[in-house]
Enzyme design. Structure first.
Site, mmCIF file in Angstrom:
data_model
loop_
_atom_site.group_PDB
_atom_site.id
_atom_site.type_symbol
_atom_site.label_atom_id
_atom_site.label_comp_id
_atom_site.label_asym_id
_atom_site.label_seq_id
_atom_site.Cartn_x
_atom_site.Cartn_y
_atom_site.Cartn_z
ATOM 1 N N HIS A 137 -26.316 -81.854 31.841
ATOM 2 C CA HIS A 137 -27.701 -82.172 32.242
ATOM 3 C C HIS A 137 -27.814 -83.388 33.158
ATOM 4 C CE1 HIS A 137 -29.322 -79.163 29.598
ATOM 5 N NE2 HIS A 137 -28.902 -79.754 28.498
ATOM 6 N N ASP A 173 -23.868 -72.864 27.052
ATOM 7 C CA ASP A 173 -24.685 -73.718 26.190
ATOM 8 C C ASP A 173 -26.074 -73.081 26.046
ATOM 9 O OD1 ASP A 173 -24.541 -77.038 25.575
ATOM 10 O OD2 ASP A 173 -26.560 -76.209 25.744
ATOM 11 N N HIS A 175 -28.816 -74.481 26.237
ATOM 12 C CA HIS A 175 -29.722 -75.097 27.210
ATOM 13 C C HIS A 175 -29.235 -74.789 28.623
ATOM 14 C CE1 HIS A 175 -29.992 -77.620 23.516
ATOM 15 N NE2 HIS A 175 -31.284 -77.555 23.787
ATOM 16 N N ASP A 262 -24.558 -74.464 20.783
ATOM 17 C CA ASP A 262 -25.862 -74.659 20.147
ATOM 18 C C ASP A 262 -26.736 -73.399 20.133
ATOM 19 O OD1 ASP A 262 -25.808 -75.073 22.892
ATOM 20 O OD2 ASP A 262 -26.767 -77.046 22.835
#
Ligand SMILES: [Zn+2]
Ligand SMILES: [Zn+2]
Length: 393
Positions: A137, A173, A175, A262
């Site tokens: 990120h 991931d 996200h 996740d």
């Protein structure tokens, strides 16, 4: 070339810790490393120790003014003038607060990912795994979502020009891998692929199918946004169908994959409802694609994962077991429903420290999991999303 794999350690990664309450906890690395060792899957001759990334390497992605701010905020008691910088550079938020030693820890993580990429591109090994990496990120000029320096982007940038390589980045991931996507949004030689929970409901709020790159980079970006409560079968369909088409169309020289874990049902930060089965199958699919399309050249990184006891150690061990062709990976894939216990030695060492009972098997007992309501509706929505995302490939 012999099918070899090396395991990259960056000792500084254990100091990448915001505070005691923060969900990002480097203890995950120790738990996963210990599981691999007790399972007999990791021996000292497989390990390479990394150096920290140098400024000149970080500067390929990060702006000098941002790095300067990170450095000033990395001391024990930052000067009052520096505190104003923290807000400007995204380092005062609850998610990504500055901490003492932040620059050194983040640079160490980038160093590990650079070494992994260099190990593979130089031909020292066909595959390399840097479990401490995957901070996807971080942006060139600000920190975000627990990420200070974007080691994945830094590592891609390090080998891209040196080896004139076309690189396929695969982000699994939960996200969206926004930082890596935007670092190479105009670059036709770096294809960024991300499969994640839709940004409609989850941080960072991007990663929709219409994001495909700009200018010369148009077409070298693919996003698969999935519905909350997606389960294994639909996740695996979306992943394998789309990534197979992407790899075939792009023809990479190197695959760099990010393995945030996740999307597991136990993870506290997302709503995807997958089991350990996707973390068994997904690295096996990537491994196969690497051999099929780029002579085996494959770098794997860690990433998110906030159930550090029940999910991360198993998921991250399974990446290495797929990469190193360990028999546990092939045995589980051949017979996913026959129970395969975790090493007794690992359970007895860590159970006393774990706040919850540790899982006893490599895979989750799906026969006692409740199926999600709306399973079929979710499957159809996900199918529409991946079909739309790959329609031009
Ligand atoms: Zn291989
Ligand atoms: Zn994540």
């Amino acid at each position: 070339m012999k099918d070899t794999a090396l395991f990259i350690r960056s000792s500084g990664a254990s100091r990448y810790k915001f505070n005691d309450e923060h969900p990002f906890n480097p203890l995950r690395l120790e738990l996963a490393g210990s599981l691999l060792e007790t399972a007999g899957a990791l021996s000292p001759d497989m390990v390479l120790e990394a150096h920290s990334a140098q400024d000149i390497e970080l500067e390929r992605i990060h702006r000098a003014d941002y790095m300067d701010a990170v450095l000033k905020l990395s001391v024990r008691a930052p000067h009052p003038d520096s505190l104003a910088l923290a807000a400007r550079y995204g380092l005062t938020t609850e998610d990504t607060p500055y901490f003492e030693g932040m620059h050194e820890a983040a640079a160490a993580i980038s160093g590990g990912s650079i070494l992994a990429a260099e190990t593979v591109m130089s031909g020292r090994a066909l595959h390399a795994y840097h479990m401490g990496g995957g901070l996807h990120h971080a942006f060139p000029g600000h920190g975000s979502g627990f990420c200070v320096y974007n080691d994945a982007a830094v590592a891609i940038a390090a080998v891209k020009d040196k080896y004139k390589a076309r690189i396929l980045y695969i982000d699994t991931d939960v996200h969206h891998g926004d930082g890596v996507q935007y670092a190479f949004y105009e670059d036709p030689d770096v294809f960024t692929y991300s499969i994640h929970e839709t940004g409609k409901y989850l941080f960072p709020g991007t990663g929709f199918t219409h994001e495909k790159g700009i200018d010369k980079g148009y077409g070298a970006c693919c996003n698969i946004p999935l519905q909350p409560y997606t389960e294994d079968e639909s996740w695996l369909e979306a992943f394998s169908e789309s990534i197979t088409r992407v790899a075939r169309a792009f023809k990479p020289d190197l695959i760099v994959s990010q393995h945030g874990c996740d999307a597991h049902a136990f993870d506290p930060l997302s709503h995807i409802h997958c089991s350990m089965r996707i973390y068994l199958e997904m690295p096996r699919i990537i491994h196969e694609l690497a051999h099929e399309h780029c002579g085996g050249r494959w770098v794997a990184l860690g990433g998110g994962g906030y159930d550090l006891w029940k999910v991360v150690p198993r998921a991250w061990s399974l990446v290495w077991m797929a990469m190193s062709d360990h028999e546990i990976s092939s045995r589980l894939a051949a017979a996913p429903s026959s129970p395969a216990p975790l090493p007794e030695q690992w359970l007895s060492r860590w159970q006393p420290l774990s706040p919850e009972p540790l899982p006893e098997h490599w895979l989750d007992p799906l026969d006692i999991w409740e199926p999600m309501p709306r399973r079929e509706e979710i499957r159809l929505q996900n199918r529409a999303a991946w079909e739309l995302a790959v329609q031009d490939l």
